[in-house]
Design a protein around this motif. Structure first.
Motif, PDB file in Angstrom:
ATOM      1  N   THR A  69       0.869  -1.174   0.000  1.00 52.46           N
ATOM      2  CA  THR A  69       0.000   0.000   0.000  1.00 52.46           C
ATOM      3  C   THR A  69       0.916   1.239   0.000  1.00 52.46           C
ATOM      4  OG1 THR A  69      -0.161   0.213   2.400  1.00 52.46           O
ATOM      5  CG2 THR A  69      -1.660  -1.338   1.343  1.00 52.46           C
ATOM      6  N   ARG A  71       1.897   3.346   2.148  1.00 54.71           N
ATOM      7  CA  ARG A  71       2.863   3.405   3.250  1.00 54.71           C
ATOM      8  C   ARG A  71       4.150   2.639   2.908  1.00 54.71           C
ATOM      9  NH1 ARG A  71       2.451   3.086   9.519  1.00 54.71           N
ATOM     10  NH2 ARG A  71       0.620   4.354   9.163  1.00 54.71           N
ATOM     11  N   GLU A  75       8.088   4.000   2.465  1.00 57.77           N
ATOM     12  CA  GLU A  75       9.255   3.399   3.117  1.00 57.77           C
ATOM     13  C   GLU A  75      10.290   2.968   2.084  1.00 57.77           C
ATOM     14  OE1 GLU A  75       8.485   0.780   6.391  1.00 57.77           O
ATOM     15  OE2 GLU A  75      10.373  -0.305   6.126  1.00 57.77           O
ATOM     16  N   ARG A  95      -0.276  14.154  11.371  1.00 57.43           N
ATOM     17  CA  ARG A  95       0.142  12.800  11.686  1.00 57.43           C
ATOM     18  C   ARG A  95       1.145  12.213  10.694  1.00 57.43           C
ATOM     19  NH1 ARG A  95      -3.100   7.063  10.952  1.00 57.43           N
ATOM     20  NH2 ARG A  95      -1.205   5.839  11.192  1.00 57.43           N
ATOM     21  N   TYR A  98       4.804  12.763  11.051  1.00 51.94           N
ATOM     22  CA  TYR A  98       5.434  11.892  12.052  1.00 51.94           C
ATOM     23  C   TYR A  98       5.698  10.505  11.491  1.00 51.94           C
ATOM     24  CZ  TYR A  98       4.242  15.623  15.241  1.00 51.94           C
ATOM     25  OH  TYR A  98       4.153  16.843  15.836  1.00 51.94           O
ATOM     26  N   GLU A 102       9.107   8.449  11.684  1.00 50.25           N
ATOM     27  CA  GLU A 102       9.084   7.094  12.208  1.00 50.25           C
ATOM     28  C   GLU A 102       9.804   6.121  11.258  1.00 50.25           C
ATOM     29  OE1 GLU A 102       7.382   5.785  14.887  1.00 50.25           O
ATOM     30  OE2 GLU A 102       7.648   3.688  14.289  1.00 50.25           O
ATOM     31  N   ILE A 103       9.482   6.217   9.974  1.00 52.83           N
ATOM     32  CA  ILE A 103      10.096   5.328   8.983  1.00 52.83           C
ATOM     33  C   ILE A 103      11.599   5.591   8.917  1.00 52.83           C
ATOM     34  CG2 ILE A 103      10.267   4.880   6.492  1.00 52.83           C
ATOM     35  CD1 ILE A 103       7.204   5.463   6.345  1.00 52.83           C
ATOM     36  N   ARG A 106      13.733   4.416  11.939  1.00 51.69           N
ATOM     37  CA  ARG A 106      13.997   2.974  11.939  1.00 51.69           C
ATOM     38  C   ARG A 106      15.163   2.609  11.025  1.00 51.69           C
ATOM     39  NH1 ARG A 106       8.653  -0.645  13.166  1.00 51.69           N
ATOM     40  NH2 ARG A 106       7.619   0.876  14.469  1.00 51.69           N
ATOM     41  N   TRP A 118      -1.350  21.792  14.126  1.00 51.81           N
ATOM     42  CA  TRP A 118      -2.183  21.057  13.162  1.00 51.81           C
ATOM     43  C   TRP A 118      -3.273  21.998  12.644  1.00 51.81           C
ATOM     44  CZ3 TRP A 118      -3.058  15.129  14.076  1.00 51.81           C
ATOM     45  CH2 TRP A 118      -1.833  14.531  14.402  1.00 51.81           C
ATOM     46  N   GLY A 352      -4.968  11.470  16.857  1.00 55.23           N
ATOM     47  CA  GLY A 352      -4.175  12.239  17.826  1.00 55.23           C
ATOM     48  C   GLY A 352      -4.946  13.401  18.403  1.00 55.23           C
TER      49      GLY A 352
ATOM     50  N   LYS B 223       6.523  -0.839  19.273  1.00 54.87           N
ATOM     51  CA  LYS B 223       6.703   0.603  19.352  1.00 54.87           C
ATOM     52  C   LYS B 223       5.534   1.229  18.604  1.00 54.87           C
ATOM     53  CE  LYS B 223      10.363   3.927  18.245  1.00 54.87           C
ATOM     54  NZ  LYS B 223      10.351   4.506  16.902  1.00 54.87           N
ATOM     55  N   GLU B 225       3.489   4.314  16.857  1.00 48.39           N
ATOM     56  CA  GLU B 225       3.837   5.589  16.203  1.00 48.39           C
ATOM     57  C   GLU B 225       3.395   6.805  17.004  1.00 48.39           C
ATOM     58  OE1 GLU B 225       2.161   5.746  12.278  1.00 48.39           O
ATOM     59  OE2 GLU B 225       3.003   3.783  11.860  1.00 48.39           O
ATOM     60  N   LYS B 226       4.210   7.839  16.944  1.00 45.82           N
ATOM     61  CA  LYS B 226       3.927   9.057  17.682  1.00 45.82           C
ATOM     62  C   LYS B 226       2.555   9.656  17.332  1.00 45.82           C
ATOM     63  CE  LYS B 226       5.948  13.452  19.013  1.00 45.82           C
ATOM     64  NZ  LYS B 226       6.957  14.479  18.729  1.00 45.82           N
ATOM     65  N   GLY B 227       2.229   9.651  16.060  1.00 40.00           N
ATOM     66  CA  GLY B 227       0.974  10.276  15.606  1.00 40.00           C
ATOM     67  C   GLY B 227      -0.280   9.655  16.206  1.00 40.00           C
ATOM     68  N   ILE B 228      -0.198   8.392  16.656  1.00 42.33           N
ATOM     69  CA  ILE B 228      -1.393   7.722  17.184  1.00 42.33           C
ATOM     70  C   ILE B 228      -1.121   7.063  18.542  1.00 42.33           C
ATOM     71  CG2 ILE B 228      -2.552   7.280  14.970  1.00 42.33           C
ATOM     72  CD1 ILE B 228      -1.267   4.520  14.935  1.00 42.33           C
ATOM     73  N   ASN B 244       8.814  -0.252   9.288  1.00 41.10           N
ATOM     74  CA  ASN B 244       7.506   0.215   9.750  1.00 41.10           C
ATOM     75  C   ASN B 244       6.399  -0.515   9.008  1.00 41.10           C
ATOM     76  OD1 ASN B 244       5.039   1.985   9.101  1.00 41.10           O
ATOM     77  ND2 ASN B 244       5.870   2.987  10.903  1.00 41.10           N
ATOM     78  N   GLN B 250       2.703  -3.828  14.726  1.00 41.05           N
ATOM     79  CA  GLN B 250       1.651  -2.928  14.244  1.00 41.05           C
ATOM     80  C   GLN B 250       0.577  -3.697  13.475  1.00 41.05           C
ATOM     81  OE1 GLN B 250       2.644   1.328  13.300  1.00 41.05           O
ATOM     82  NE2 GLN B 250       4.599   0.430  12.746  1.00 41.05           N
ATOM     83  N   ASN B 261      -4.994   1.928  13.438  1.00 41.40           N
ATOM     84  CA  ASN B 261      -4.680   2.263  12.048  1.00 41.40           C
ATOM     85  C   ASN B 261      -3.202   2.079  11.726  1.00 41.40           C
ATOM     86  OD1 ASN B 261      -3.937   4.787  10.009  1.00 41.40           O
ATOM     87  ND2 ASN B 261      -5.793   3.685   9.484  1.00 41.40           N
ATOM     88  N   HIS B 262      -2.930   1.333  10.669  1.00 40.04           N
ATOM     89  CA  HIS B 262      -1.556   1.201  10.182  1.00 40.04           C
ATOM     90  C   HIS B 262      -1.645   1.571   8.701  1.00 40.04           C
ATOM     91  CE1 HIS B 262       1.980  -1.468   8.890  1.00 40.04           C
ATOM     92  NE2 HIS B 262       2.515  -0.565   9.662  1.00 40.04           N
ATOM     93  N   HIS B 263      -1.554   0.589   7.800  1.00 40.01           N
ATOM     94  CA  HIS B 263      -1.789   0.872   6.386  1.00 40.01           C
ATOM     95  C   HIS B 263      -3.297   0.744   6.096  1.00 40.01           C
ATOM     96  CE1 HIS B 263      -1.761  -3.399   6.862  1.00 40.01           C
ATOM     97  NE2 HIS B 263      -2.323  -3.539   5.692  1.00 40.01           N
TER      98      HIS B 263
END
Lengths: 409, 409
Positions: A69, A71, A75, A95, A98, A102-103, A106, A118, A352, B223, B225-228, B244, B250, B261-263
């Motif tokens: 997808t 995301r 990455e 969001r 961030y 995050e990606i 890592r 925001w 958030g 871990k 994500e910061k956004g959520i 990620n 996740q 929520n992820h992808h």
């Protein structure tokens, strides 16, 4: 059998993704499977690359799909272009900023976050100031921040990044195919998008493009697998790419005439994207941008006339997402639940700090239709009334219709 | 327009993947899109998990899909279960064993390769000896090595791994749904498969399952994500997961009642897998294994009767792939090209040391049909004759038909 065949209830998807796939796209997926090295299939891959260049407005040779997808596409490009220790500036205004951090964390990048409230976007000067203060390998930016509905203007920022020698990597997941994106004109080093928003195909594929500068980096990070390595293959001089599946170097080999086996291309999703891109070419980008923009105008006129308040800096609102402030004393979940269960219309909440404070309405791709805007406004009026929100009855749909009428003149 | 709609030529896919998708699966993908948190959609996700447990023959709670092709599923499970520095034993008997090593090296595992001649499998004693000599966190094994057509018996190896306290992570991409796989009975700690082989859906999704031991490891690597992230979320005590997108922790949250929520789940591929699993439940695994086995017997009888020689240790050949030695003086590319261009039948070449030496014939999923076996044998006879290979004419198809006739008795 206990499990029934797929038979979803009727739905109008007015979320910021996934949205309705174009029926032409759904039909294309019904075609039977071709082998991944069948010349008919590799010809389709090449056509997809060519049409994608039009949609991204780029001449980049490296313009293709990743079988993840959106995301995963983000990455893939970020971890391919950015080596461990590279300094990256991330101006985050929601969001998904961030998520970029995050990606990159890592994969060992050295991140500097610029944060902003925001509901706002960055001024070009803020980026220039940051680039003056310190030297960065890259700036990673969200174009359309769906969590807040804001859209970051990028043309000036592209020039600033070029001036300071930083790559500019842009997430256009929410905007490509619905709002203007000009990869070459805006000097974007790389751009990533998904399929489930304004491209109007199902989720499950990511559109990516990147320039020669990133191609050069990728070349230096290349490592061919032992099982298929030949004597001509040498390992690169930079740190290897951390993932095998999300490996730009191997993906390049697979999408280039070498056709070196990596994964098995997702056949039906390839068909879907091919047809979705054909739909965009049929409509033309200019007509598509105008369609989204007109529907956005009608939606906002309707919301305003009803007396609902639109969230954030309106001047920088995406034409493909609109967030409304949830009226006091109202539970957003109830609004969304009634819309879904009684009207078969889906809109979204947020994440958030904005969770429970705003509702987000998508206006994307095939879902971006006059009919859907009018239906949604009518339904929203009824649901707001049911929840004792004081709104101007009868005004919302009428105001939207007026916008459409004026546009016809 | 320059680009035409998708309209592939007729094809019979007798490669080791991708193979033909069941027409029921292709039709299921035509259903319109549901939002990813629509209760109708999350119900489908839960049904998919339940049907997947049957196909894997497991009670593992963590049994779900990854939105990548099978290779991405392998990487997701391997890099989730194995931390940097963990010692992993990889007994490799073909190309895909090296792929496991490649994936694990990139995530910093400490790999020991046991190698064996391509065309053979390991004896349980070899694995036990290696585990006696040194202590390993895990053994990573290929079940069906499509590059050589060999299938590794795993039941005894599962017991050995348990005895020595090593996880056993198995790639069943080529076998699941066509040959017997018993995750719980064989004590597999994790098992990964794809969709484009014996499951008979398009490529683009990976089926995974893993036990509580791996769940525990994943929990310690989590871990959010910061956004959520919420106040309840704490970071784990083990090294974080490197990717990620391919992050088991996740993905678990997304596939569990928390639905974090992820992808955006790949909607149409989810529909496809749901229907493919329903097809397997309709047929039953036992009947499906028997079907593949019978078609394999007929194919081998035909090839032998024709006078072609089958590659490798026949006793350990997969029932779903057969490799034939390319007769001397013949160009495998010409054979494959004629089959594809004149007969619309696709078979495959191989990789590395076997490239140009063997041809591989798949007998997988929907493509595993009596009709396809007979058609292929007839076509192969004609093409071999055209290439001046001395074969027993008229014998191949007849021998296969005899096998089917005897099976009816």
């Amino acid at each position: 059998m206990k499990f029934k065949e797929i038979n979803p209830s009727p739905r109008t998807l007015m979320t910021p993704g996934p949205v309705e796939a174009d029926p032409r796209v759904l039909r294309a997926m019904g075609a039977h499977i071709l082998g991944q090295f069948d010349p008919e299939f590799t010809a389709l891959m090449n056509e997809t690359m060519e049409m994608e260049r039009y949609v991204f407005q780029t001449q980049n040779k490296m313009t293709y799909l990743v079988d993840t997808t959106s995301r995963g596409g983000l990455e893939t490009v970020l971890t391919g272009a950015i080596c461990p220790g590279d300094k990256v500036l991330i101006p985050a205004f929601g969001r998904f900023g961030y998520l970029l951090a995050e990606i990159l964390e890592r994969c060992g990048a050295d991140i500097t976050l610029l944060e902003r409230e925001w509901g706002t976007v960055f001024e070009p000067e803020e980026i220039e100031e940051a680039l003056k203060k310190d030297s960065y390998k890259a700036v990673a930016f969200i174009h359309g921040e769906t969590s807040t509905s804001m859209m970051q203007p990028l043309k000036e920022i592209g020039e600033i990044c070029e001036k300071y020698g930083a790559l500019l990597i842009v997430d256009a997941v929410a905007t490509l195919g619905g709002a203007e994106v000009h990869v070459d004109d805006w000097k974007l080093s790389a751009c990533i998008s998904g399929t489930q928003k304004c491209i109007s195909a199902p989720s499950g594929s990511a559109l990516i493009t990147y320039n020669e500068q990133i191609e050069e980096i990728v070349k230096k990070r290349k490592k061919v697998e032992k099982g298929i390595r030949t004597a001509d293959d040498v390992n690169g001089s930079l740190a290897g790419i951390p993932s095998n599946y999300l490996d730009l170097a191997q993906l390049e080999d697979y999408w280039s005439p070498r056709r070196l086996n990596h994964h098995t291309e997702a056949t039906s999703m390839q068909y879907a994207v091919h047809e979705a891109l054909r739909c965009i070419m049929d409509e033309t980008l200019e007509a598509r941008w105008a369609r989204h923009s007109l529907n956005d105008k009608a939606l906002c006129a309707g919301l305003n006339a009803m007396g609902l308040s639109i969230f954030g800096d309106i001047e920088h609102k995406m034409p493909v997402v609109t967030a409304i402030n949830i009226p006091e004393g109202v539970d957003g979940k109830v609004i969304r639940g009634t819309l879904l269960n009684e009207f078969g219309i889906e809109i979204a909440t947020s994440f958030g700090p904005l969770d429970g404070k705003i509702l987000r309405i998508g206006n994307m791709g095939y879902s971006s239709q006059k009919r859907n805007i009018l239906i949604l406004l009518g339904a929203l009026e009824a649901v707001m009334l049911q929840n004792h929100v004081k709104i101007a009855t009868g005004e919302g749909v009428a105001a939207a219709m007026e916008v459409y009428k004026n546009a016809e003149k």
